[in-house]
Design a protein around this motif. Structure first.
Motif, PDB file in Angstrom:
ATOM      1  N   ILE A  99       8.163  -1.971  -8.211  1.00 49.90           N
ATOM      2  CA  ILE A  99       8.529  -2.529  -6.904  1.00 49.90           C
ATOM      3  C   ILE A  99       7.696  -3.776  -6.640  1.00 49.90           C
ATOM      4  O   ILE A  99       6.472  -3.758  -6.766  1.00 49.90           O
ATOM      5  CB  ILE A  99       8.311  -1.480  -5.798  1.00 49.90           C
ATOM      6  CG1 ILE A  99       9.245  -0.313  -6.065  1.00 49.90           C
ATOM      7  CG2 ILE A  99       8.578  -2.057  -4.412  1.00 49.90           C
ATOM      8  CD1 ILE A  99       8.950   0.896  -5.257  1.00 49.90           C
ATOM      9  N   SER A 150       7.335  -5.213   1.394  1.00 44.46           N
ATOM     10  CA  SER A 150       8.018  -4.236   2.246  1.00 44.46           C
ATOM     11  C   SER A 150       8.471  -3.028   1.425  1.00 44.46           C
ATOM     12  O   SER A 150       8.453  -1.895   1.911  1.00 44.46           O
ATOM     13  CB  SER A 150       9.188  -4.886   2.978  1.00 44.46           C
ATOM     14  OG  SER A 150       9.898  -5.756   2.144  1.00 44.46           O
ATOM     15  N   GLY A 151       8.858  -3.269   0.157  1.00 47.32           N
ATOM     16  CA  GLY A 151       9.226  -2.149  -0.708  1.00 47.32           C
ATOM     17  C   GLY A 151       8.005  -1.293  -1.039  1.00 47.32           C
ATOM     18  O   GLY A 151       8.072  -0.059  -1.026  1.00 47.32           O
ATOM     19  N   LEU A 205      13.224   2.432  -5.418  1.00 47.03           N
ATOM     20  CA  LEU A 205      12.754   3.408  -4.425  1.00 47.03           C
ATOM     21  C   LEU A 205      13.670   4.623  -4.399  1.00 47.03           C
ATOM     22  O   LEU A 205      13.219   5.768  -4.376  1.00 47.03           O
ATOM     23  CB  LEU A 205      12.692   2.762  -3.041  1.00 47.03           C
ATOM     24  CG  LEU A 205      11.499   1.829  -2.788  1.00 47.03           C
ATOM     25  CD1 LEU A 205      11.712   0.992  -1.532  1.00 47.03           C
ATOM     26  CD2 LEU A 205      10.207   2.639  -2.655  1.00 47.03           C
ATOM     27  N   LEU A 242       2.469   6.735   8.061  1.00 50.20           N
ATOM     28  CA  LEU A 242       3.606   6.093   8.701  1.00 50.20           C
ATOM     29  C   LEU A 242       3.230   5.513  10.068  1.00 50.20           C
ATOM     30  O   LEU A 242       3.655   4.422  10.434  1.00 50.20           O
ATOM     31  CB  LEU A 242       4.738   7.121   8.840  1.00 50.20           C
ATOM     32  CG  LEU A 242       6.078   6.647   9.364  1.00 50.20           C
ATOM     33  CD1 LEU A 242       6.665   5.579   8.459  1.00 50.20           C
ATOM     34  CD2 LEU A 242       7.032   7.811   9.467  1.00 50.20           C
ATOM     35  N   SER A 283       8.325  -6.337  -3.868  1.00 54.44           N
ATOM     36  CA  SER A 283       8.130  -6.877  -2.519  1.00 54.44           C
ATOM     37  C   SER A 283       7.146  -6.015  -1.743  1.00 54.44           C
ATOM     38  O   SER A 283       7.034  -4.808  -1.981  1.00 54.44           O
ATOM     39  CB  SER A 283       9.466  -6.929  -1.786  1.00 54.44           C
ATOM     40  OG  SER A 283       9.954  -5.618  -1.591  1.00 54.44           O
ATOM     41  N   ILE A 299       7.042   1.185   1.676  1.00 53.58           N
ATOM     42  CA  ILE A 299       7.769   2.457   1.652  1.00 53.58           C
ATOM     43  C   ILE A 299       7.194   3.374   0.571  1.00 53.58           C
ATOM     44  O   ILE A 299       6.978   4.562   0.797  1.00 53.58           O
ATOM     45  CB  ILE A 299       9.276   2.203   1.417  1.00 53.58           C
ATOM     46  CG1 ILE A 299       9.831   1.314   2.535  1.00 53.58           C
ATOM     47  CG2 ILE A 299      10.038   3.525   1.361  1.00 53.58           C
ATOM     48  CD1 ILE A 299      11.290   0.980   2.407  1.00 53.58           C
ATOM     49  N   TYR A 300       6.917   2.785  -0.580  1.00 47.12           N
ATOM     50  CA  TYR A 300       6.295   3.559  -1.659  1.00 47.12           C
ATOM     51  C   TYR A 300       5.006   4.213  -1.168  1.00 47.12           C
ATOM     52  O   TYR A 300       4.758   5.402  -1.384  1.00 47.12           O
ATOM     53  CB  TYR A 300       6.016   2.638  -2.856  1.00 47.12           C
ATOM     54  CG  TYR A 300       5.143   3.269  -3.912  1.00 47.12           C
ATOM     55  CD1 TYR A 300       5.698   4.075  -4.900  1.00 47.12           C
ATOM     56  CD2 TYR A 300       3.757   3.087  -3.910  1.00 47.12           C
ATOM     57  CE1 TYR A 300       4.887   4.670  -5.868  1.00 47.12           C
ATOM     58  CE2 TYR A 300       2.946   3.679  -4.865  1.00 47.12           C
ATOM     59  CZ  TYR A 300       3.525   4.471  -5.845  1.00 47.12           C
ATOM     60  OH  TYR A 300       2.728   5.063  -6.787  1.00 47.12           O
ATOM     61  N   ASP A 316      14.091  -3.524  -5.870  1.00 47.76           N
ATOM     62  CA  ASP A 316      13.099  -2.649  -5.224  1.00 47.76           C
ATOM     63  C   ASP A 316      13.792  -1.455  -4.557  1.00 47.76           C
ATOM     64  O   ASP A 316      13.358  -0.309  -4.695  1.00 47.76           O
ATOM     65  CB  ASP A 316      12.328  -3.421  -4.144  1.00 47.76           C
ATOM     66  CG  ASP A 316      11.263  -4.323  -4.746  1.00 47.76           C
ATOM     67  OD1 ASP A 316      11.163  -4.367  -5.985  1.00 47.76           O
ATOM     68  OD2 ASP A 316      10.543  -4.985  -3.980  1.00 47.76           O
ATOM     69  N   VAL A 358       4.036   4.948   1.824  1.00 48.07           N
ATOM     70  CA  VAL A 358       4.262   6.020   2.803  1.00 48.07           C
ATOM     71  C   VAL A 358       4.685   7.296   2.072  1.00 48.07           C
ATOM     72  O   VAL A 358       4.139   8.377   2.305  1.00 48.07           O
ATOM     73  CB  VAL A 358       5.334   5.606   3.841  1.00 48.07           C
ATOM     74  CG1 VAL A 358       5.739   6.810   4.701  1.00 48.07           C
ATOM     75  CG2 VAL A 358       4.802   4.488   4.722  1.00 48.07           C
ATOM     76  N   VAL A 359       5.642   7.147   1.144  1.00 42.99           N
ATOM     77  CA  VAL A 359       6.126   8.319   0.399  1.00 42.99           C
ATOM     78  C   VAL A 359       4.981   8.997  -0.344  1.00 42.99           C
ATOM     79  O   VAL A 359       4.880  10.219  -0.396  1.00 42.99           O
ATOM     80  CB  VAL A 359       7.235   7.905  -0.599  1.00 42.99           C
ATOM     81  CG1 VAL A 359       7.639   9.078  -1.477  1.00 42.99           C
ATOM     82  CG2 VAL A 359       8.445   7.374   0.134  1.00 42.99           C
ATOM     83  N   PHE A 389      14.181  -1.733   5.908  1.00 39.64           N
ATOM     84  CA  PHE A 389      14.039  -2.592   4.730  1.00 39.64           C
ATOM     85  C   PHE A 389      15.363  -3.271   4.403  1.00 39.64           C
ATOM     86  O   PHE A 389      15.432  -4.478   4.199  1.00 39.64           O
ATOM     87  CB  PHE A 389      13.580  -1.734   3.543  1.00 39.64           C
ATOM     88  CG  PHE A 389      13.391  -2.477   2.250  1.00 39.64           C
ATOM     89  CD1 PHE A 389      12.191  -3.094   1.960  1.00 39.64           C
ATOM     90  CD2 PHE A 389      14.417  -2.550   1.310  1.00 39.64           C
ATOM     91  CE1 PHE A 389      12.004  -3.772   0.758  1.00 39.64           C
ATOM     92  CE2 PHE A 389      14.241  -3.231   0.111  1.00 39.64           C
ATOM     93  CZ  PHE A 389      13.030  -3.839  -0.164  1.00 39.64           C
ATOM     94  N   GLU A 436      10.807   8.462   6.014  1.00 35.59           N
ATOM     95  CA  GLU A 436      10.891   7.331   5.086  1.00 35.59           C
ATOM     96  C   GLU A 436      12.265   6.659   5.094  1.00 35.59           C
ATOM     97  O   GLU A 436      12.381   5.470   4.813  1.00 35.59           O
ATOM     98  CB  GLU A 436      10.577   7.790   3.656  1.00 35.59           C
ATOM     99  CG  GLU A 436       9.122   8.123   3.421  1.00 35.59           C
ATOM    100  CD  GLU A 436       8.808   9.595   3.690  1.00 35.59           C
ATOM    101  OE1 GLU A 436       9.594  10.250   4.411  1.00 35.59           O
ATOM    102  OE2 GLU A 436       7.783  10.085   3.196  1.00 35.59           O
TER     103      GLU A 436
END
Lengths: 199, 259
Positions: free
Chosen positions: A176, A180-181, B203, A194, A178, A184-185, B199, A187-188, B139, B132
């Protein structure tokens, strides 16, 4: 990274040589995408657009503008750089390249130089399977909080260069790119909470 | 040793291989090509060519739709993953077909792909209630805002500029060109919009926890891949066909009128 297309910028003043190189590498049956350019200055453009794996550059294009060459090369350091020699080239200059090929090499020699160069990158691929290291998670956490490379470096008392190399490894491992991507990673994976995300 | 190079071609499917290997000419039956590479349905859509192709050849279809067969075949070979795009000589009249193609692909992204992907993400949100997904939704929204901004810029600035060049070259218009624009600015403007899409796919494939959304997620991934494929062709057309053509037009006009 296995099986994807290899993106190559070919920098050479001769259309004939570029076409020949394209023909030769394509004949191996592997997937290549070529971006021909005829000057040094055009190279960074393709790095902005695609994830370039390899630059094959005729050192003639660098003569008298070595400084510019070094700065472009460090800016585009995610790729491997191969020198394409027509004749004798200064050893000092050549030492800046990861490999070299000559106009008179056989197609097998040229292909194996390209392949070796790309396989060096596989060292990075081995780390791809592991989760992020503690340090990388830390860098990621600060990045997500909106800190610049310089600020992250100051925060962790490391050099900006090291921060950049951590960032590169984070993207390599996760696939990943970016921010922003990556958020998310993170957070997961529980690297950031979050509710603590800046908005 | 071989991991970097394990997959040899875009299309391992034999039929597709044959199509991309065999030379496609204006006598080729178009329906046969579409049957073996279903992505060509997108090409038909963007050229506004209706189905029920019957036994028509490429030449006939092009004739009915006023597209020069050479340019049509060039586009087919992009869709089939061929790389020899620099070999075709361009002609002035092609520019308008290309712009029409790009404009209708913009409509396709905005009016078909975007709502479809939104809808799938919405469904996942209902089936798999994890926080998420909300981030993923955000996003994608932000991503598509960027895409839309790029498309809007092309529609309102780049395409009219190129159409203006074309009509000046044909001598239909003598209106002076704006001096402060050239296609080189466009080259700089359009940056990588494929990266965030990849991306998003990663994900969904690697990290997003799965709940009851298995089926919708698969549909979403297919839909994203289709968008990714189309955007990739789109930027290849811009980089390797449109921009070089416009640069030629600019230099022709410069030498004719000075600027």
């Amino acid at each position: 990274m296995a099986g994807r297309t290899v993106h190559i910028v070919v920098a050479d003043p001769s259309a004939l040589v570029v076409a020949g190189l394209r023909e030769m590498l394509t004949a191996t049956g592997y997937r290549f995408e070529f971006y021909p350019v005829s000057t040094l200055a055009e190279i960074p453009h393709w790095f902005k657009k695609y994830s370039i794996d390899l630059v094959i550059l005729n050192p003639v294009l660098v003569f008298n503008i070595e400084k510019q060459f070094l700065s472009i090369k460090s800016e585009c350091s995610s790729a491997r750089w191969i020198a394409l020699k027509y004749n004798w080239v200064d050893e000092n200059l050549l030492s800046n390249f990861d490999a070299q090929i000559s106009l008179f090499d056989s197609s097998t020699a040229i292909f194996s130089a390209v392949k070796n160069c790309l396989d060096q990158e596989k060292n990075g691929e081995d780390t791809e399977k592991q989760p992020l290291s503690e340090r990388e998670s830390e860098v990621l956490r600060w990045m997500i909080m909106g800190l610049s490379n310089k600020e992250v470096a100051d925060q962790l008392s490391i050099s900006t260069h090291t921060v950049i190399s951590h960032r590169k490894n984070i993207s390599l491992k996760t696939g990943i790119k970016s921010l922003s991507g990556l958020t998310i990673y993170a957070v997961v994976k529980g690297i950031v909470d979050l509710n603590s995300l800046p908005e | 040793m071989d991991s970097f190079f394990c997959e040899k071609r875009y299309y391992s499917n034999d039929k597709m291989r044959r199509n991309s290997d065999k030379s496609i000419s204006r006598d080729t039956i178009l329906a046969e090509l579409v049957a073996s590479n279903s992505y060509l349905l997108l090409l038909l859509d963007h050229f506004n060519i209706d189905l029920m192709l019957q036994e028509k050849t490429i030449g006939q279809v092009c004739n009915e739709n006023q597209i020069r067969p050479e340019i049509f075949i060039l586009f087919i070979s992009l869709f089939n993953g061929d790389k020899s795009i620099s070999k075709v000589p361009y002609k002035g009249e092609d520019i308008l077909s290309i712009i029409n193609y790009l404009r209708s692909s913009h409509t396709f992204y905005n009016e078909e792909k975007y709502p479809q992907i939104r809808q799938y993400i919405g469904q996942i949100n209902l089936l798999n209630k994890i926080p998420e997904i909300v981030l993923l939704d955000r996003f994608f929204t932000k991503y598509f805002d960027e895409v839309r901004e790029h498309l809007e810029y092309e529609n309102s600035t780049v395409f009219p500029y190129i159409e203006g060049l074309a009509s000046r070259l044909k001598g239909e218009s003598t209106a002076s060109l704006s001096l402060d624009y050239s296609v080189s600015q466009y080259r700089d403007h359009h940056d990588n919009i494929e990266e965030k899409l990849s991306d998003l796919k990663n994900l969904l494939i690697k990290y997003m926890p799965v709940g009851n959304d298995k089926e919708v997620r698969r549909k979403l991934l297919f839909s994203l891949s289709e968008l990714e494929f189309d955007l990739h062709i789109h930027s290849q057309i811009e980089d390797f066909i449109l921009i070089p053509m416009v640069e030629q037009m600019e230099s022709q006009l410069n030498s004719r009128y000075g600027r």
